[in-house]
Design a protein around this motif. Structure first.
Motif, PDB file in Angstrom:
ATOM      1  N   GLN A  21       1.202  -0.651  -0.052  1.00 40.05           N
ATOM      2  CA  GLN A  21      -0.072   0.396   0.237  1.00 40.05           C
ATOM      3  C   GLN A  21       0.921   1.376   0.305  1.00 40.05           C
ATOM      4  OE1 GLN A  21      -2.817   0.164   3.377  1.00 40.05           O
ATOM      5  NE2 GLN A  21      -2.870   2.153   3.330  1.00 40.05           N
ATOM      6  N   LYS A  22       1.699   0.852   0.750  1.00 42.15           N
ATOM      7  CA  LYS A  22       2.602   2.536   0.890  1.00 42.15           C
ATOM      8  C   LYS A  22       2.996   2.605  -0.405  1.00 42.15           C
ATOM      9  CE  LYS A  22       2.289   4.065   5.129  1.00 42.15           C
ATOM     10  NZ  LYS A  22       2.589   5.577   5.381  1.00 42.15           N
ATOM     11  N   ASP A  23       4.154   1.368  -1.000  1.00 37.24           N
ATOM     12  CA  ASP A  23       4.781   1.629  -2.496  1.00 37.24           C
ATOM     13  C   ASP A  23       3.556   1.894  -2.818  1.00 37.24           C
ATOM     14  OD1 ASP A  23       6.374   0.450  -1.448  1.00 37.24           O
ATOM     15  OD2 ASP A  23       6.277  -1.610  -1.644  1.00 37.24           O
ATOM     16  N   PHE A  24       2.755   1.666  -3.667  1.00 38.37           N
ATOM     17  CA  PHE A  24       1.597   2.091  -4.553  1.00 38.37           C
ATOM     18  C   PHE A  24       1.091   4.045  -4.408  1.00 38.37           C
ATOM     19  CE2 PHE A  24      -2.908   3.000  -5.603  1.00 38.37           C
ATOM     20  CZ  PHE A  24      -2.552   3.132  -7.048  1.00 38.37           C
ATOM     21  N   GLU A  25       1.452   4.104  -2.904  1.00 37.68           N
ATOM     22  CA  GLU A  25       1.354   5.914  -2.372  1.00 37.68           C
ATOM     23  C   GLU A  25       2.142   6.505  -3.313  1.00 37.68           C
ATOM     24  OE1 GLU A  25       0.203   5.756   1.318  1.00 37.68           O
ATOM     25  OE2 GLU A  25      -1.070   5.131   1.794  1.00 37.68           O
ATOM     26  N   GLU A  26       3.473   5.303  -2.717  1.00 30.42           N
ATOM     27  CA  GLU A  26       4.919   6.399  -3.627  1.00 30.42           C
ATOM     28  C   GLU A  26       4.624   7.096  -4.744  1.00 30.42           C
ATOM     29  OE1 GLU A  26       8.475   4.548  -2.193  1.00 30.42           O
ATOM     30  OE2 GLU A  26       8.419   5.287   0.205  1.00 30.42           O
ATOM     31  N   LEU A  27       3.693   5.295  -5.364  1.00 30.98           N
ATOM     32  CA  LEU A  27       4.445   5.602  -6.686  1.00 30.98           C
ATOM     33  C   LEU A  27       3.410   6.711  -7.468  1.00 30.98           C
ATOM     34  CD1 LEU A  27       4.363   1.507  -8.086  1.00 30.98           C
ATOM     35  CD2 LEU A  27       5.874   3.801  -8.330  1.00 30.98           C
ATOM     36  N   LEU A  28       2.363   7.191  -6.518  1.00 29.52           N
ATOM     37  CA  LEU A  28       1.124   8.172  -7.043  1.00 29.52           C
ATOM     38  C   LEU A  28       1.421   9.230  -6.761  1.00 29.52           C
ATOM     39  CD1 LEU A  28      -2.421   6.526  -5.376  1.00 29.52           C
ATOM     40  CD2 LEU A  28      -1.863   6.690  -7.945  1.00 29.52           C
ATOM     41  N   ILE A  29       2.734   9.507  -5.665  1.00 28.18           N
ATOM     42  CA  ILE A  29       3.070  10.460  -5.495  1.00 28.18           C
ATOM     43  C   ILE A  29       3.794  11.623  -6.497  1.00 28.18           C
ATOM     44  CG2 ILE A  29       4.678  12.181  -3.947  1.00 28.18           C
ATOM     45  CD1 ILE A  29       3.300  10.378  -1.697  1.00 28.18           C
ATOM     46  N   GLU A  57       3.565  14.414  -8.595  1.00 24.96           N
ATOM     47  CA  GLU A  57       4.783  15.012  -9.595  1.00 24.96           C
ATOM     48  C   GLU A  57       5.115  15.364 -10.504  1.00 24.96           C
ATOM     49  OE1 GLU A  57       7.676  13.918  -6.371  1.00 24.96           O
ATOM     50  OE2 GLU A  57       6.826  14.872  -4.919  1.00 24.96           O
ATOM     51  N   ASP A  58       5.455  14.264 -11.537  1.00 23.91           N
ATOM     52  CA  ASP A  58       5.843  13.809 -12.697  1.00 23.91           C
ATOM     53  C   ASP A  58       4.547  15.010 -13.586  1.00 23.91           C
ATOM     54  OD1 ASP A  58       7.779  12.573 -11.855  1.00 23.91           O
ATOM     55  OD2 ASP A  58       6.800  10.890 -12.703  1.00 23.91           O
ATOM     56  N   ALA A  59       3.312  14.744 -13.585  1.00 23.91           N
ATOM     57  CA  ALA A  59       2.099  15.176 -14.008  1.00 23.91           C
ATOM     58  C   ALA A  59       2.502  16.894 -13.979  1.00 23.91           C
ATOM     59  CB  ALA A  59       1.408  14.453 -13.266  1.00 23.91           C
ATOM     60  N   GLU A  60       2.212  17.101 -12.146  1.00 29.39           N
ATOM     61  CA  GLU A  60       2.299  18.784 -11.872  1.00 29.39           C
ATOM     62  C   GLU A  60       4.046  19.376 -13.141  1.00 29.39           C
ATOM     63  OE1 GLU A  60       2.694  18.450  -8.178  1.00 29.39           O
ATOM     64  OE2 GLU A  60       0.741  18.595  -8.018  1.00 29.39           O
TER      65      GLU A  60
END
Length: 517
Positions: A275-283, A287-290
């Motif tokens: 779950q934490k790994d997935f959250e890091e991927l989302l973050i 950031e990449d999208a921004e």
């Protein structure tokens, strides 16, 4: 979320499903549920069998109605009041051992779960009124009861172990007196220890990542002191194989001593690393999208600046030629060039504003202005354009509007320009106007017209980017579909709100408000 007007039983069904009570009926322990008024809302089949009472004769009754004397009733009432403090308790009421657990909706206590066991079943002084015949206190009978109880206990324990293993939830307990922790097999598997190790040999604290050690200690202390409502933490742990994982840990005090101090803490752990790994991927994706959006906005801004300069020159020179040109056909052609270039410049300005809004690079520059003078001067300019279209112009500024306000004058003018530009564009006859009033600590601007209006199906979408109203009356005036979206964004960054009211064929009113500062 649970509704306040439901009964406790209905709340539990809504939250956990009706199968909850079916599961309770399968348990061998005598179990029941009581609400905050000490009213029994449920007892399971084991309770009926244990005490010889039918479910329908118990549910809806106060627990105190089943006490055989005043002494036992006072004892039960005192015990119930203790439960309302929110701590899980266990104790003995005359010849009955009782374990209680709070039922919560978030932080709110909504009822209690209790498990009861008779201690002296062969005596007459059993403190529950029931019709069950006293069992024979023979050695044979007691032996059979003991064997049956042991079998039921082992069955329940095994069932619980299977559920926890499939869910990969580890269980641990900590003894405050001996300061010893014990872990089950699932717990040891999560922490990366050989399940054959005795639980006491696990040097758990040594393998907690350093930055979390103080946090865990403080959380336990705060919970046991009652400073926080629950022990629910997340931390990183280094397994024996060197892998660092994320742990979600919850705990609850299940036993206290005679002074009310915590004696035993029971808890669970779960590996939440995926779950934490997935959250890091989302973050990272965010950031990449921004970053990509920012680069896009910078590119658009640079291109637009390069386009605006030649377009401004084209407009200026074309306007000069139109004034000096006497041939009517040439003037008409030049006018078309001028209108097209002007429309292109408007589109470029809209895109530039949009890129600034996306990049959050539009600063707020508030200054104190005479708002009434500003509005009268502005309407005077709008009236010139309205007169050329033979439209009537109205301006109503209520007396309660303050003389001066602090506002970003440029952005306010941009909002008004866009809304009045639409009003002039879509109104062929009748009137356009402005009404300004005060509503508590806000100034409300209403820009209205008697134009073609907006179809009802389009009202909710007019502020969306690139959305254009699909109407035969509006097709010849179509633009970028960005104007109203930009207006909404400008109003919002000024701390206000905007809405629209319209009737097709009768006109439109845009109303926006900004705070008085």
């Amino acid at each position: 979320m649970m509704k306040g007007n439901l009964t406790l039983k209905e709340k539990l069904i809504e939250h956990y499903g009706s199968s909850l009570f079916e599961h309770y009926d399968l348990l061998p322990q005598s179990l029941g549920i009581v609400d905050l008024k000490a009213q029994v809302v449920f007892v399971n089949k084991a309770f009926e069998k244990e005490f010889g009472l039918k479910r329908e004769s118990v549910e809806g009754q106060s627990v105190f109605n089943f006490c055989v004397n005043d002494k036992h009733k006072r004892e039960a009432e005192a015990f119930f009041e203790q439960m309302k403090s929110g701590r899980p308790l266990q104790g003995t009421l005359t010849d009955i051992k009782v374990n209680w657990q709070t039922l919560k909706n978030g932080e709110e206590i909504i009822g209690f779960l209790f498990i009861v066991n008779q201690i002296n079943q062969g005596q007459k002084n059993v403190p529950l009124k029931h019709h069950k015949a006293n069992r024979k206190s023979t050695k044979e009978s007691l032996t059979q009861d003991l064997l049956k109880s042991n079998f039921e206990l082992k069955y329940t324990k095994k069932l619980l172990e299977l559920v926890l293993q499939n869910a990969k939830i580890g269980i641990w307990k900590y003894n405050f007196k001996t300061q010893v922790s014990q872990y089950d097999k699932v717990c040891q598997q999560i922490f990366g220890f050989d399940p054959s190790y005795p639980g006491a040999k696990i040097r758990w604290k040594e393998r907690v990542v350093d930055e979390f050690k103080g946090y865990i200690t403080n959380s336990v202390m705060s919970y046991t002191k009652g400073e926080i409502p629950e022990y629910d933490i997340q931390y990183q742990f280094r397994r024996l194989d060197g892998k660092i994982i994320w742990i979600k840990e919850k705990g609850e005090i299940v036993e206290t001593d005679e002074k009310g101090s915590p004696k035993l803490l029971l808890g669970s752990v779960r590996d939440i690393t995926p779950q934490k790994d997935f959250e890091e991927l989302l973050i990272k994706a965010k950031e990449d999208a921004e970053k990509a959006s920012q680069l896009k906005s910078e590119l658009i801004s640079n291109v637009n600046h390069e386009l605006r300069t030649p377009l401004t020159i084209i407009l200026g020179m074309t306007e000069t030629i139109i004034i000096s040109e006497e041939d009517e056909d040439k003037r008409r052609f030049l006018k078309q060039i001028y209108d097209s270039a002007n429309r292109l410049l408007e589109m470029i300005n809209d895109i530039l504003d949009l890129s600034k809004l996306e990049n959050k690079s539009i600063p707020i520059q508030k200054k104190k202005i005479d708002i009434k003078k500003f509005l009268y001067d502005y309407i005077a300019g709008i009236k010139i354009q309205a007169d050329s279209q033979k439209l009537k112009t109205l301006a109503i500024i209520e007396n309660d509007v303050p003389k001066t306000i602090t506002v970003d004058k440029t952005k306010l003018m941009q909002i008004l320009n866009n809304l009045f530009g639409n009003a002039l564009k879509y109104t062929k006859k009748g009137e356009i106007g402005l009404r300004v009033s005060r509503n508590k600590n806000k100034i409300v601007f209403s820009i209205f017209d008697s134009g073609v209006g907006i179809p009802k199906k389009d009202l909710e979408k007019v502020f969306e980017r690139f959305y254009q109203v699909d109407s035969s009356n509006r097709k010849k005036h179509k633009g970028t579909g960005l104007g109203l979206s930009i207006v909404k964004s400008l109003v919002e960054i000024m701390g206000g709100t905007i809405s629209v009211y319209s009737s097709e064929g009768k006109g439109t009113c845009f109303k926006f408000s900004i705070p008085i500062t």
